[in-house]
Design an enzyme around this catalytic site. Structure first.
Site, PDB file in Angstrom:
ATOM      1  N   GLY A  37       0.832  -1.199   0.000  1.00 54.95           N
ATOM      2  CA  GLY A  37       0.000   0.000   0.000  1.00 54.95           C
ATOM      3  C   GLY A  37       0.865   1.247   0.000  1.00 54.95           C
ATOM      4  O   GLY A  37       2.096   1.160   0.131  1.00 54.95           O
ATOM      5  N   LEU A  38       0.226   2.393  -0.132  1.00 49.35           N
ATOM      6  CA  LEU A  38       0.925   3.677  -0.172  1.00 49.35           C
ATOM      7  C   LEU A  38       1.714   3.931   1.116  1.00 49.35           C
ATOM      8  O   LEU A  38       1.396   3.353   2.161  1.00 49.35           O
ATOM      9  CB  LEU A  38      -0.104   4.810  -0.340  1.00 49.35           C
ATOM     10  CG  LEU A  38      -0.830   4.905  -1.678  1.00 49.35           C
ATOM     11  CD1 LEU A  38      -1.929   5.957  -1.594  1.00 49.35           C
ATOM     12  CD2 LEU A  38       0.150   5.230  -2.810  1.00 49.35           C
ATOM     13  N   SER A  41      -0.012   4.255   4.686  1.00 46.69           N
ATOM     14  CA  SER A  41      -1.344   3.647   4.600  1.00 46.69           C
ATOM     15  C   SER A  41      -1.625   2.778   5.820  1.00 46.69           C
ATOM     16  O   SER A  41      -2.776   2.421   6.080  1.00 46.69           O
ATOM     17  CB  SER A  41      -1.474   2.810   3.316  1.00 46.69           C
ATOM     18  OG  SER A  41      -0.473   1.813   3.270  1.00 46.69           O
ATOM     19  N   GLY A  42      -0.595   2.423   6.562  1.00 46.16           N
ATOM     20  CA  GLY A  42      -0.793   1.635   7.781  1.00 46.16           C
ATOM     21  C   GLY A  42      -0.270   0.204   7.695  1.00 46.16           C
ATOM     22  O   GLY A  42      -0.599  -0.626   8.542  1.00 46.16           O
ATOM     23  N   LYS A  43       0.557  -0.097   6.696  1.00 47.49           N
ATOM     24  CA  LYS A  43       1.076  -1.459   6.510  1.00 47.49           C
ATOM     25  C   LYS A  43       1.799  -1.994   7.740  1.00 47.49           C
ATOM     26  O   LYS A  43       1.517  -3.093   8.217  1.00 47.49           O
ATOM     27  CB  LYS A  43       2.072  -1.504   5.334  1.00 47.49           C
ATOM     28  CG  LYS A  43       1.512  -1.104   3.997  1.00 47.49           C
ATOM     29  CD  LYS A  43       2.586  -1.080   2.934  1.00 47.49           C
ATOM     30  CE  LYS A  43       3.663  -0.040   3.168  1.00 47.49           C
ATOM     31  NZ  LYS A  43       3.186   1.355   3.205  1.00 47.49           N
ATOM     32  N   SER A  44       2.758  -1.200   8.206  1.00 50.27           N
ATOM     33  CA  SER A  44       3.597  -1.661   9.298  1.00 50.27           C
ATOM     34  C   SER A  44       2.780  -1.777  10.593  1.00 50.27           C
ATOM     35  O   SER A  44       2.912  -2.763  11.335  1.00 50.27           O
ATOM     36  CB  SER A  44       4.755  -0.675   9.472  1.00 50.27           C
ATOM     37  OG  SER A  44       5.636  -1.133  10.451  1.00 50.27           O
ATOM     38  N   SER A 111       6.080  -1.703  -1.921  1.00 49.40           N
ATOM     39  CA  SER A 111       6.073  -2.649  -3.061  1.00 49.40           C
ATOM     40  C   SER A 111       5.021  -2.259  -4.101  1.00 49.40           C
ATOM     41  O   SER A 111       4.033  -2.968  -4.287  1.00 49.40           O
ATOM     42  CB  SER A 111       5.867  -4.091  -2.567  1.00 49.40           C
ATOM     43  OG  SER A 111       4.765  -4.233  -1.695  1.00 49.40           O
TER      44      SER A 111
END
Lengths: 206, 206
Positions: A37-38, A41-44, A111
């Site tokens: 995601g951007l 965006s909250g991935k981690s 990614s």
């Protein structure tokens, strides 16, 4: 029953522990949860919350992110297109090793390119690569901007910044999609956990 | 108690599972067992036997060797001096990640240069990098030669083959040294296990 060897050492029996052996020990299936995601965006945050919930249930997880990859394995890589591609390639290979070890590996990297993510997917057996699209409008990501990266990117200080001056290619068929502007991190994490239960990656609880 | 943020998302609490958390789950300490020695000295056989014995005791291990590294993560690398160095550098970094995951990582590579091994050691905390010198006279290694590599090297078909046409720098102070020409693989593996027990890496048994 085999022919005697000239050297007794050659006939050493070699028993290799398999992924299945380790999975039995850990009571889970090794897999890769690939969060994409951007920036912001909250991935981690989401990956760590999923790891937290799984750990509380006695499951073994490991989060691969910029902190432990960019300063270690990939510290020789910069931000050219080739280096970005190699960055994701290596992360895919390492995540595969963790899955083979029986671990639930969670990767948290922007990614942005489908091709790179699909290559990581191709390294794993069907069902063991779970793409989690962390979907959030760029305006919301920009308003979060905890590291001030969007600000810098808009000031032209970061070239080719995903979402601002470089493209993000959203997954076409992610196994899971969460909207982090519409749900809490707990709700998003629960969605991921439910999916893992349904797929038999982890045992059902309660 | 912190200042309210403009965006509610920024205050998402992020709880990160630590190495200590995972070690408690696994009832072991994450570490790297770095097996080094001449080709055919028995590194891979011994690493796999140690992994086997540990698995039988309920411990989680993972063996990194040519099979899972050279065809994956390091498939872009050849055998030039720079590529060999990079090969060992990456293996060290990946082994470190496994140790951080709480896993007992076993690496089985010739790794002939002290400098390269010491760099891998430097990535880990004191006591978590355990160098196992798999010592065996080159004549014995040559007589085993299960893959016919010594034969090819002597015929000049493999340039810079360790022990024949390239140097091997033995460890000066390995944590463990085994002589695979003088003891069985079981005896050597038991030595390693005793060491791990003594160091508190795995619980004592029996």
């Amino acid at each position: 029953m085999s022919q005697p060897s000239k050297s007794p050492n050659v006939v050493w029996h070699e028993y290799k522990i398999t992924r299945e052996d380790r999975e039995q020990l850990l009571n889970q299936k090794g897999c890769v949860l690939w969060f994409t995601g951007l920036p912001s965006s909250g991935k981690s945050t989401l990956a760590n919350e999923v790891a937290h919930l799984l750990h509380q249930r006695g499951q073994l997880t490991y989060v691969l992110d910029g902190d432990n990859i960019r300063h270690g394995l990939n510290k020789d890589l910069g931000f050219s297109p080739e280096d970005r591609e190699e960055n994701i390639r290596r992360i895919g290979e390492v995540a595969k090793l963790f899955a083979d070890a029986g671990v639930i590996a969670l990767t948290a990297f922007v990614s942005p390119y489908r091709k790179d993510r699909d290559r990581a997917r191709s390294l794993l057996e069907e069902g063991r690569f779970i793409e989690v699209y962390v979907n959030c409008p760029v305006q919301v990501c920009e308003s979060r901007d905890p590291k001030g990266l969007y600000k810098k990117a808009k000031a032209g200080e970061i070239p080719e910044f995903t979402g601002i001056s470089a493209p993000y290619e959203p997954p076409e068929k992610p196994e899971i999609e969460v909207r982090t502007d519409e749900m809490s991190v707990s709700e998003a994490a629960e969605m991921v956990i439910r999916y893992l239960e349904k797929q038999g990656i982890v045992p059902q609880v309660g």
